[in-house]
Scaffold this motif. Structure first.
Motif, PDB file in Angstrom:
ATOM      1  N   ALA A 282       8.279 -50.442  -7.454  1.00  0.00           N
ATOM      2  CA  ALA A 282       8.224 -49.100  -6.873  1.00  0.00           C
ATOM      3  C   ALA A 282       8.015 -49.142  -5.362  1.00  0.00           C
ATOM      4  N   ILE A 283       7.020 -49.896  -4.897  1.00  0.00           N
ATOM      5  CA  ILE A 283       6.718 -49.922  -3.463  1.00  0.00           C
ATOM      6  C   ILE A 283       7.857 -50.558  -2.676  1.00  0.00           C
ATOM      7  N   SER A 284       8.451 -51.615  -3.203  1.00  0.00           N
ATOM      8  CA  SER A 284       9.580 -52.243  -2.497  1.00  0.00           C
ATOM      9  C   SER A 284      10.762 -51.292  -2.419  1.00  0.00           C
ATOM     10  N   ALA A 285      10.977 -50.479  -3.461  1.00  0.00           N
ATOM     11  CA  ALA A 285      12.073 -49.502  -3.443  1.00  0.00           C
ATOM     12  C   ALA A 285      11.822 -48.418  -2.397  1.00  0.00           C
ATOM     13  N   ILE A 286      10.552 -47.991  -2.260  1.00  0.00           N
ATOM     14  CA  ILE A 286      10.221 -46.989  -1.238  1.00  0.00           C
ATOM     15  C   ILE A 286      10.469 -47.558   0.156  1.00  0.00           C
ATOM     16  N   LEU A 287       9.946 -48.748   0.403  1.00  0.00           N
ATOM     17  CA  LEU A 287      10.148 -49.381   1.712  1.00  0.00           C
ATOM     18  C   LEU A 287      11.634 -49.562   2.006  1.00  0.00           C
ATOM     19  N   PHE A 288      12.374 -50.004   1.007  1.00  0.00           N
ATOM     20  CA  PHE A 288      13.800 -50.251   1.173  1.00  0.00           C
ATOM     21  C   PHE A 288      14.539 -48.970   1.544  1.00  0.00           C
ATOM     22  N   SER A 289      14.192 -47.860   0.923  1.00  0.00           N
ATOM     23  CA  SER A 289      14.927 -46.601   1.116  1.00  0.00           C
ATOM     24  C   SER A 289      14.642 -45.941   2.454  1.00  0.00           C
ATOM     25  N   ILE A 290      13.498 -46.234   3.057  1.00  0.00           N
ATOM     26  CA  ILE A 290      13.168 -45.635   4.362  1.00  0.00           C
ATOM     27  C   ILE A 290      12.953 -46.725   5.406  1.00  0.00           C
ATOM     28  N   PHE A 291      13.521 -47.896   5.163  1.00  0.00           N
ATOM     29  CA  PHE A 291      13.239 -49.056   6.000  1.00  0.00           C
ATOM     30  C   PHE A 291      13.538 -48.768   7.471  1.00  0.00           C
ATOM     31  N   PRO A 292      12.638 -49.158   8.375  1.00  0.00           N
ATOM     32  CA  PRO A 292      12.824 -48.859   9.803  1.00  0.00           C
ATOM     33  C   PRO A 292      13.730 -49.870  10.494  1.00  0.00           C
ATOM     34  N   PHE A 293      13.716 -49.875  11.792  1.00  0.00           N
ATOM     35  CA  PHE A 293      14.463 -50.768  12.688  1.00  0.00           C
ATOM     36  C   PHE A 293      15.892 -50.290  12.929  1.00  0.00           C
ATOM     37  N   PHE A 294      16.667 -50.070  11.855  1.00  0.00           N
ATOM     38  CA  PHE A 294      18.041 -49.614  12.060  1.00  0.00           C
ATOM     39  C   PHE A 294      18.018 -48.191  12.607  1.00  0.00           C
ATOM     40  N   LYS A 295      18.559 -48.008  13.796  1.00  0.00           N
ATOM     41  CA  LYS A 295      18.397 -46.754  14.539  1.00  0.00           C
ATOM     42  C   LYS A 295      19.531 -45.761  14.329  1.00  0.00           C
ATOM     43  N   HIS A 296      20.518 -46.098  13.510  1.00  0.00           N
ATOM     44  CA  HIS A 296      21.744 -45.302  13.533  1.00  0.00           C
ATOM     45  C   HIS A 296      22.119 -44.708  12.176  1.00  0.00           C
ATOM     46  N   GLN A 297      21.105 -44.343  11.391  1.00  0.00           N
ATOM     47  CA  GLN A 297      21.365 -43.663  10.130  1.00  0.00           C
ATOM     48  C   GLN A 297      22.175 -42.391  10.361  1.00  0.00           C
ATOM     49  N   ALA A 298      21.987 -41.751  11.503  1.00  0.00           N
ATOM     50  CA  ALA A 298      22.675 -40.483  11.786  1.00  0.00           C
ATOM     51  C   ALA A 298      24.184 -40.653  11.935  1.00  0.00           C
ATOM     52  N   LEU A 299      24.655 -41.882  12.183  1.00  0.00           N
ATOM     53  CA  LEU A 299      26.097 -42.122  12.224  1.00  0.00           C
ATOM     54  C   LEU A 299      26.593 -42.164  10.783  1.00  0.00           C
ATOM     55  N   SER A 300      26.677 -40.986  10.197  1.00  0.00           N
ATOM     56  CA  SER A 300      26.836 -40.866   8.746  1.00  0.00           C
ATOM     57  C   SER A 300      28.189 -41.343   8.229  1.00  0.00           C
ATOM     58  N   ILE A 301      29.236 -41.191   9.018  1.00  0.00           N
ATOM     59  CA  ILE A 301      30.550 -41.658   8.582  1.00  0.00           C
ATOM     60  C   ILE A 301      30.719 -43.133   8.911  1.00  0.00           C
ATOM     61  N   THR A 302      30.299 -43.518  10.098  1.00  0.00           N
ATOM     62  CA  THR A 302      30.489 -44.889  10.568  1.00  0.00           C
ATOM     63  C   THR A 302      29.863 -45.907   9.634  1.00  0.00           C
TER      64      THR A 302
END
Length: 674
Positions: free
Chosen positions: A115-135
């Motif tokens: 459970a905890i690893s799945a939570i961390l994985f789903s909101i994992f930080p560092f990658f700054k470009h989640q907003a580039l939704s199509i790319t």
């Protein structure tokens, strides 16, 4: 079973994960849009259909299947910016759920780690470009596909029903082949299947030799798929098209020893970013400003998520021994470490480092996110003493991840607002354009944009689904050295990038300066030859301004699902509309717009933005008002006198003499002299 146990250790966990992701992204989701390569795919598909996506895929050294997948994505999400944001996050959520199910299947007693690893994985930080939704949608889509393939492989091995086993293996193999054909991001992660099979065989309690034999037997079909793709991708495809993702590791090293040193060096960089860089960047002091409302909100939500997870785990600690140091937790840790290291290899192979030295290189750490998340959760069990300490650290990391994502989303929210200012001010000033019109601008339009993105956005603003080759509208950034020779020599403005090809007569141009925080978008004309607020180089372009390219009376509307139905009516709205009204000779509207702006509390951002109102008054014969507005605008006479002097000379050129005109000139004498 208590509620806390149901939502963390039971089947209700996906709802908890969904709640955490909603808290992390939902508030700002409607306020982010499209950026960079999003515009390439979006304008290409919307204006040129599947053929444009196919051209893009080939140009980008991607398999043809990527174009097909992207076209299917557009059929699902359409061109709505919020639909694409939700669609991209859906894959992250699904990957988290599948990761949770996979770990529970392999290690049934380690539900809290799952459970905890799945939570961390789903909101994992560092990658700054989640907003580039199509790319990056294809990359996020591949995660649940490959993890789903792992899950089906484990399920096939553990089922006793042969009728179920064969279909499970077949579907698993199809998913493996499919994700490989989309992009190469998870190429090496596919090799982790050997470990999945090894641990899936554990309940059978086989002898080591027999277990090794079965692991190899089950892995062979997947190895065949892996090496078949590897051979196609790196030996056949480069002979067919240019390969922009060549194996740099083979070209920049001399001999085996130097290659080993090269890999070790890159591996150290990746591990450093994974262990320290990720978390440091998430709470970077340079971006931590509690005077900003967004930082306050990020802190509050991050803290609440951390408290929520802490309370759930704390309530469970007495009923169940959480994060125990067992053989299971150690195996998860080893699998996570292996997944992380294997996930580093695609980036290393093409010599990319996941650091802030290049804005978009952090994407090369994405394949390792799952492994890092597993390692962190399992490390708490194997390396830390005391349940409270373990719970505190894991809850804090989840809170930090949430904080990072909210802070990061804000930068894209601001960037989208900058885009919208350009889009709507341009639309208000230039309702429509004839095809094959070049827009000559003074800079990149906004953050997370540039080059092909600016052009793709303008293409989508004015495009009418007439195809992508030749590209009928384009934005040319004139702040550098590009395109000046074509302009000065009257040559066609040719620009080929991605799937776009422009070939425009340089005389068919409109010249603008983009909006800034302290000024509106300006469509330049003769008066701006003395404008003190624009780059002297832009003044060279004014003679090439061709307003006849503007379709003033067109009823064309930009797609609302992309650009919205309207934008806030601030000063720039009234300025742009007044400038448009002057071009149309509608001077009554100019006065009405000025009165509305003042009534709503708006005033000029720069003195030169009173020009359309001064012109409207002068051209309608109200010279007294033109003089008064000129005086009102002269708040910086030491730098604007020459501009207003030039403006009035142009007004005198275009109007007939009258006593009122002479009196007005006399009235403004002091503001048009040095």
């Amino acid at each position: 079973m208590k509620l806390s146990e149901k939502i963390l250790l039971g089947r209700w966990f996906p709802f908890l994960l969904l709640l955490i992701m909603i808290c992390t992204w939902a508030i700002q989701l409607p306020q982010v849009g499209f950026y960079l390569d999003d515009w390439v795919s979006l304008s290409g598909y919307d204006q040129g259909g599947y053929q444009a996506l196919l051209d893009y895929s080939i140009n980008d050294s991607r398999p043809v299947i990527m174009a097909w997948v992207l076209s299917m994505d557009f059929k699902i999400a359409g061109t709505s910016k919020i639909a694409w944001q939700i669609y991209s996050l859906f894959w992250r959520f699904l990957a988290g759920v599948i990761s949770w199910a996979l770990i529970r299947r392999l290690w049934l007693e380690c539900k809290e780690i799952a459970a905890i690893s799945a939570i961390l994985f789903s909101i994992f930080p560092f990658f700054k470009h989640q907003a580039l939704s199509i790319t990056y949608n294809q990359i996020w889509m591949q995660y649940p596909v490959i993890l789903g393939s792992f899950l089906l492989t484990a399920a096939a091995i553990q089922t006793q029903n042969m009728r179920k086993r064969i279909p499970l293996f077949l579907i698993s193999a199809v998913l493996s082949a499919f994700q490989l054909l989309v992009t190469e991001y998870y190429l090496t992660l596919e090799l982790l299947r050997i470990g999945i099979i090894w641990f899936a065989l554990r309940p059978q309690k086989l002898a080591i030799k027999k277990r090794i034999q079965k692991t190899i037997l089950y892995e062979l079909p997947f190895l065949f798929i892996f090496f078949a793709y590897f051979f196609y991708r790196f030996f056949i495809m480069p002979k067919l098209i240019h390969d922009r993702n060549e194996l740099e590791i083979l070209q920049q090293t001399d001999g085996v020893l130097s290659m080993v040193v090269f890999v070790i060096q890159r591996m150290i960089q990746y591990i450093t970013e994974s262990v320290w860089g990720i978390w440091y960047r998430s709470i970077n002091p340079a971006n931590f400003d509690l005077t900003k409302k967004n930082t306050q909100a990020a802190c509050a939500v991050g803290f609440l998520i951390a408290v929520l997870i802490f309370l759930i785990l704390f309530r469970l600690r007495k009923k169940k021994q959480l994060f125990s140091d067992t053989i299971d937790s150690r195996e998860i840790f080893l699998l996570g470490m292996a997944a992380a290291v294997i996930g580093f290899l695609p980036g290393i192979a093409i010599d990319k480092t996941p650091s802030s030295t290049f804005l978009y290189h952090d994407r090369f750490l994405i394949p390792s996110f799952w492994g890092i998340s597993l390692s962190i959760a399992a490390a708490a069990a194997t390396c830390l003493n005391g349940n409270v300490k373990k719970i505190l650290i894991l809850a804090a990391l989840c809170g930090i991840s949430t904080f990072f994502q909210i802070q990061n989303s804000a930068t894209y929210r601001y960037a989208w607002e900058s885009q919208q200012k350009f889009q709507w001010q341009m639309k208000w000033r230039v309702p429509d354009l004839q095809e094959n019109t070049a827009i000559l601008g003074d800079a990149i339009i906004a953050s997370y944009m540039g080059g092909w993105a600016d052009g793709g956005m303008v293409f989508e603003m004015y495009g009418k689904n007439t195809g992508h080759k030749p590209t009928p509208y384009w934005y040319f950034n004139m702040s550098g050295k590009d395109f000046w020779q074509e302009i000065r020599e009257g040559l066609p403005l040719g620009y080929t990038t991605k799937m776009f090809e422009t070939n425009m007569d340089s005389k068919n141009s409109v010249v603008i300066t983009k909006p800034e925080w302290d000024r509106c978008l300006w469509l330049l004309d003769e008066a701006d030859l003395k404008n003190p607020y624009i780059d002297p180089k832009m003044k060279e372009l004014i003679p090439y301004q061709n307003k006849s390219r503007i379709l003033y009376n067109s009823d064309y509307q930009m797609p609302t699902e992309i650009f919205g139905s309207d934008f806030r009516h601030d000063w720039c709205y009234y300025y742009e509309k007044a400038a448009l009204a002057v071009d149309l000779g509608d001077y009554e509207t100019v006065f009405r717009l000025h009165d509305e702006a003042i009534a709503n509390g708006y005033n000029m951002l720069k003195p030169v933005e009173m020009t359309p109102f001064i012109r409207g008054a002068a051209m309608s014969g109200n010279w007294e008002q033109a003089a008064q507005w000129t005086i009102d605008a002269s708040i910086e006479p030491h730098i604007t006198w020459e501009y207003f002097k030039n403006l009035w000379e142009l007004l005198f050129r275009d109007t007939v003499d009258s006593p009122a005109r002479s009196a007005a000139l006399e009235k403004i004498t002091s503001v048009i002299q040095p």
